[in-house]
Design an enzyme around this catalytic site. Structure first.
Site: not given
Length: 389
Positions: A72-74
C-alpha cells in the site's frame, strides 16, 4: 498465542526488546492482528527481528521474516526515492511544472484557469489533489471513475491520470496539505522522464542498485494473506471490500487483494508494490546512512515542507518529501526525536526513522487498519521511541 520465530535481539537493550515483544504478543493474543514482521536497525546494524502469527491463518502458514507483504502506501517511499535519484542526476527539478513531463495533466481551478502545478507540490501532497476514499460516495472522483491504486487494475496509468486531471481543483496548488494521489502522478512523471514503465524505472533507480525484491507484480504464492479489523479476530479480506476510514469522512478504502498478482495492472506509485520487510529496511537505512543519496538531497528529503497545521500523523507532525516529519515533539507526548520521519500503509504497515537515535523501525502486518494506525502500530511506535539507555 500462535507459535512464532524466536525474537533475535542482536544487542538491542533488553527493555526495548521487551517492549516490542509485549506489543506483538498482546496484539496476537487479543486478536487484533493476524501476523507481523518487525525489524529494528540501530546505528546501521540489525538489532531486533521477529516474525509472529500467521501469514495465512486458514491454512496455518506461519509468518516468516522473509514473508512478503502488500505495501500500500509504503510504496510511496520507493517512488519518492526514484524521484530523488532523478533529481540528483539533474533529470528532474522540484520546481519543474508537471506539464513539462505530462502535458495532458493540467487540472483546472474553479475559474477554469490551468493550475500552476509543480513537482514539489506532488512530493509534499500540496497539489490540491485528493483520494477517492476521502470523498463522498458520489464525489467528483467517483463520478470521474478515479482509482486510488488499491482497487481498479483495468486500463492504464495514463487513463487514471486523465481521470484525476479532469476534476477541477478546489484550491490552488500550494494552498494547504491534503494526502492524495499525488504520488501516483509522480509515478507518471518518472515514466515520462525515464521512458520506462514505473516498475522498470524503480527497478533501475532503486530496487536494482539496492538488490531489493520489491515490485509492482508478485506472482509467487508466498504473499501474506491480507485481513482487516474484526471481532473477535481479523477477517480475511475479500476482493472489493470497502473499509470505512478511521480518520476521514470519506466513504472508505476499496481493496482488491488480487491486484498485485495481475501482471497487466497499471502501476500505482502511491500504493501498488509488494515486497519484504527487509526491502523497506534496506531502502530507508541506505537513505539514512548516506549510501544511496548525497548529503544535500538527504537533508532536503527530511526537511519540513509543511508545518504542524498539516497534522499529517496528528498534532506536532508536519510533512517532508519523505513522509510525516515530527516538528513539535512536546505536543505528541512521545519520546520520538525532533525531525523524525514516519509513514505507513493501509494494508497494515508502518515505518519510522529517528535520526537522532540512528534508529529505523519497520513494522509489517497483514491486518488493516490495526497494523497501520491501531493500538498495535501505536505500541510499536512507542517502543521505537524509547531512549537508548
Amino acid at each position: 498465542m500462535t507459535e512464532d520465530l524466536a525474537p533475535k535481539t542482536r544487542g538491542l537493550q533488553n527493555s526495548l526488546a521487551s517492549a516490542f515483544d509485549v506489543a506483538i504478543e498482546d496484539a496476537l493474543a487479543e486478536g487484533r492482528i493476524a501476523g507481523c514482521v518487525v525489524l529494528v536497525a540501530e546505528n546501521g546494524k540489525l538489532v531486533y527481528e521477529r516474525a509472529a502469527g500467521h501469514a495465512d491463518r486458514e491454512t496455518g502458514r506461519q509468518m516468516q521474516i522473509e514473508t512478503p507483504f502488500r505495501f500500500a502506501s509504503v510504496t510511496k517511499a520507493f517512488t519518492t526515492m526514484a524521484t530523488l535519484k532523478l533529481i540528483e542526476a539533474g533529470r528532474l527539478s522540484p520546481e519543474d511544472k508537471v506539464t513539462k513531463y505530462l502535458p495532458k495533466f493540467a487540472p483546472r481551478l474553479a475559474d477554469s484557469s490551468i493550475a500552476d502545478l509543480r513537482i514539489s507540490h506532488l512530493m509534499t501532497h500540496t497539489a490540491a489533489l485528493d483520494y477517492r476514499s476521502q470523498q463522498a460516495a458520489d464525489g467528483p472522483y467517483a463520478r470521474a471513475g478515479v482509482s486510488d491504486g488499491l482497487d481498479e487494475s483495468r486500463g492504464s496509468l495514463d487513463a487514471n491520470l486523465a481521470r484525476i486531471a479532469s476534476v477541477p481543483l478546489d484550491r490552488a496548488p500550494g494552498e494547504g496539505w491534503r494526502y492524495s494521489l499525488a504520488t501516483d502522478v509522480l509515478g507518471g512523471v518518472i515514466e515520462a522522464v525515464t521512458g520506462m514503465t514505473l516498475n522498470d524505472a524503480i527497478g533501475a533507480l532503486v530496487s536494482g542498485p539496492l538488490q531489493l525484491s520489491a515490485a509492482f507484480h508478485w506472482s509467487e504464492e508466498d504473499l501474506a494473506v491480507p485481513y482487516h479489523d474484526g471481532k473477535p479476530a481479523p477477517v480475511r479480506m475479500a476482493v472489493g471490500v470497502e473499509l470505512p476510514q478511521r480518520y476521514s469522512e470519506g466513504t472508505g478504502v476499496r481493496f482488491d487483494p488480487d491486484r498485485i498478482r495481475d501482471a497487466t495492472a497499471w502501476p500505482s506509485g502511491g500504493a501498488g508494490m509488494a515486497g519484504r520487510s527487509r526491502d523497506v529496511l534496506t531502502l530507508l537505512e541506505s537513505y539514512r546512512t548516506g549510501s544511496f543519496l548525497g548529503d544535500d538531497l538527504r537533508e532536503a528529503a527530511r526537511k519540513p515542507r509543511v508545518g504542524a497545521e498539516a497534522q499529517a500523523m496528528g498534532p506536532g507532525w508536519g510533512f517532508s518529501w519523505l513522509g510525516a516529519v515530527l516538528i513539535d515533539p512536546a505536543s505528541t507526548g512521545s519520546q520520538w526525536s525532533n525531525g523524525s520521519v514516519s509513514w505507513g500503509g493501509t494494508y497494515g504497515n508502518w515505518w519510522g526513522i529517528d535520526f537522532a537515535k540512528k534508529r529505523t523501525v519497520i513494522s509489517m502486518t497483514n491486518t488493516a487498519y490495526e497494523g497501520m494506525s491501531g493500538r498495535f502500530a501505536q505500541s510499536i511506535a512507542a517502543a521505537a521511541a524509547m531512549p537508548l539507555s
